[in-house]
Motif scaffolding. Structure first.
Motif, mmCIF file in Angstrom:
data_model
loop_
_atom_site.group_PDB
_atom_site.id
_atom_site.type_symbol
_atom_site.label_atom_id
_atom_site.label_comp_id
_atom_site.label_asym_id
_atom_site.label_seq_id
_atom_site.Cartn_x
_atom_site.Cartn_y
_atom_site.Cartn_z
ATOM 1 N N TYR A 32 0.812 -1.222 0.000
ATOM 2 C CA TYR A 32 0.000 0.000 0.000
ATOM 3 C C TYR A 32 0.847 1.274 0.000
ATOM 4 O O TYR A 32 0.490 2.269 0.643
ATOM 5 C CB TYR A 32 -0.966 0.014 1.192
ATOM 6 N N ALA A 33 1.962 1.254 -0.704
ATOM 7 C CA ALA A 33 2.811 2.443 -0.795
ATOM 8 C C ALA A 33 3.537 2.459 -2.128
ATOM 9 O O ALA A 33 4.000 1.417 -2.614
ATOM 10 C CB ALA A 33 3.817 2.464 0.347
ATOM 11 N N GLU A 34 3.631 3.628 -2.734
ATOM 12 C CA GLU A 34 4.416 3.801 -3.940
ATOM 13 C C GLU A 34 4.830 5.261 -4.073
ATOM 14 O O GLU A 34 4.260 6.146 -3.428
ATOM 15 C CB GLU A 34 3.640 3.362 -5.181
ATOM 16 N N ARG A 35 5.825 5.497 -4.884
ATOM 17 C CA ARG A 35 6.251 6.871 -5.150
ATOM 18 C C ARG A 35 5.689 7.315 -6.492
ATOM 19 O O ARG A 35 5.657 6.541 -7.443
ATOM 20 C CB ARG A 35 7.785 6.977 -5.181
ATOM 21 N N ILE A 36 5.247 8.567 -6.564
ATOM 22 C CA ILE A 36 4.719 9.109 -7.807
ATOM 23 C C ILE A 36 5.555 10.318 -8.230
ATOM 24 O O ILE A 36 6.103 11.039 -7.401
ATOM 25 C CB ILE A 36 3.237 9.519 -7.667
ATOM 26 N N ASP A 37 5.661 10.508 -9.533
ATOM 27 C CA ASP A 37 6.428 11.637 -10.066
ATOM 28 C C ASP A 37 5.564 12.884 -10.240
ATOM 29 O O ASP A 37 6.076 14.003 -10.289
ATOM 30 C CB ASP A 37 7.048 11.264 -11.416
ATOM 31 N N SER A 38 4.255 12.682 -10.363
ATOM 32 C CA SER A 38 3.350 13.805 -10.596
ATOM 33 C C SER A 38 2.105 13.646 -9.742
ATOM 34 O O SER A 38 1.644 12.521 -9.486
ATOM 35 C CB SER A 38 2.956 13.876 -12.071
ATOM 36 N N LEU A 39 1.549 14.774 -9.304
ATOM 37 C CA LEU A 39 0.324 14.750 -8.516
ATOM 38 C C LEU A 39 -0.923 14.737 -9.392
ATOM 39 O O LEU A 39 -2.033 14.558 -8.895
ATOM 40 C CB LEU A 39 0.279 15.980 -7.597
ATOM 41 N N GLU A 40 -0.739 14.887 -10.693
ATOM 42 C CA GLU A 40 -1.880 14.911 -11.610
ATOM 43 C C GLU A 40 -2.473 13.513 -11.754
ATOM 44 O O GLU A 40 -1.755 12.520 -11.879
ATOM 45 C CB GLU A 40 -1.444 15.426 -12.988
#
Length: 200
Positions: A32-40
């Motif tokens: 239940y965790a990941e990194r994202i590059d964009s908030l869009e």
């Protein structure tokens, strides 16, 4: 209370911090965790966590780990990202202690490792200012939780208790403590010199 099935999306604009997040998530066993590059286009059901850029790698690693432990598994407490942010405000240095031992030895190991860390802070001229005490793994009763929490409270000035209890019995009960500290002089500046609060 929550079941911990809340997706955490970590975001940062800093490349070095992004790499640390990736490493932390790769070692995180509860999902239940990941990194994202964009908030869009992010899911409205997900929890977005902004990680700031800091010079100290160990401080960043502890802050990321603290966020991972919140809203994970079953919790007796209503902790969230605001809990971690408030904890961060209390310190300038951050450290993680993991207490992992057979269940009958957990109480002593908790007291021993926490006592050792406090002594190390003292030797450096630091003082603990806030600690998140995470109880992780198999289910435990409220009486047991109070017992272990009281041990930690006896050594910490400001304790935040959090539980991360999972159904998978392959994850034995252990403790992860996230400790915020400051230089003693800085703590005195915030609270004021002792003589000002003395009676008389």
């Amino acid at each position: 209370m929550n079941s911990g099935k809340i997706y955490k999306l970590f975001h940062t604009a800093d490349i070095r911090t992004a790499n640390l997040i990736d490493v932390a998530i790769s070692h995180w066993p509860y999902g239940y965790a990941e990194r994202i590059d964009s908030l869009e286009g992010k899911s409205s059901d997900a929890l977005v966590i902004e990680i700031p850029e800091l010079n100290c790698t160990s401080n960043l690693e502890t802050i990321i780990n603290a966020h991972l432990h919140i809203n994970c598994g079953f919790s007796y407490f209503d902790n969230d990202t605001a809990t971690v942010q408030e904890w961060i405000k209390h310190g300038t240095d951050f450290a993680t202690i993991k207490v992992d031992a057979p269940r009958k030895e957990l109480a002593f190991e908790l007291w021993w490792q926490l006592s050792e860390h406090m002594a190390e802070l003292e030797a450096k001229g630091h003082q603990e200012s806030a600690t998140i005490f995470n109880v992780v793994g198999q289910y435990l009763s409220l009486d047991e939780l109070a017992f272990y929490s009281n041990i930690a409270k006896s050594l910490c000035s400001n304790l935040i208790v959090n539980t991360c209890l999972v159904e998978d019995q392959s994850h034995p009960l252990h403790f992860t403590l996230h400790i915020a500290s400051v230089m003693k002089q800085e703590l005195e500046t915030v609270s004021g010199p002792a003589f000002l609060s003395a009676g008389g």
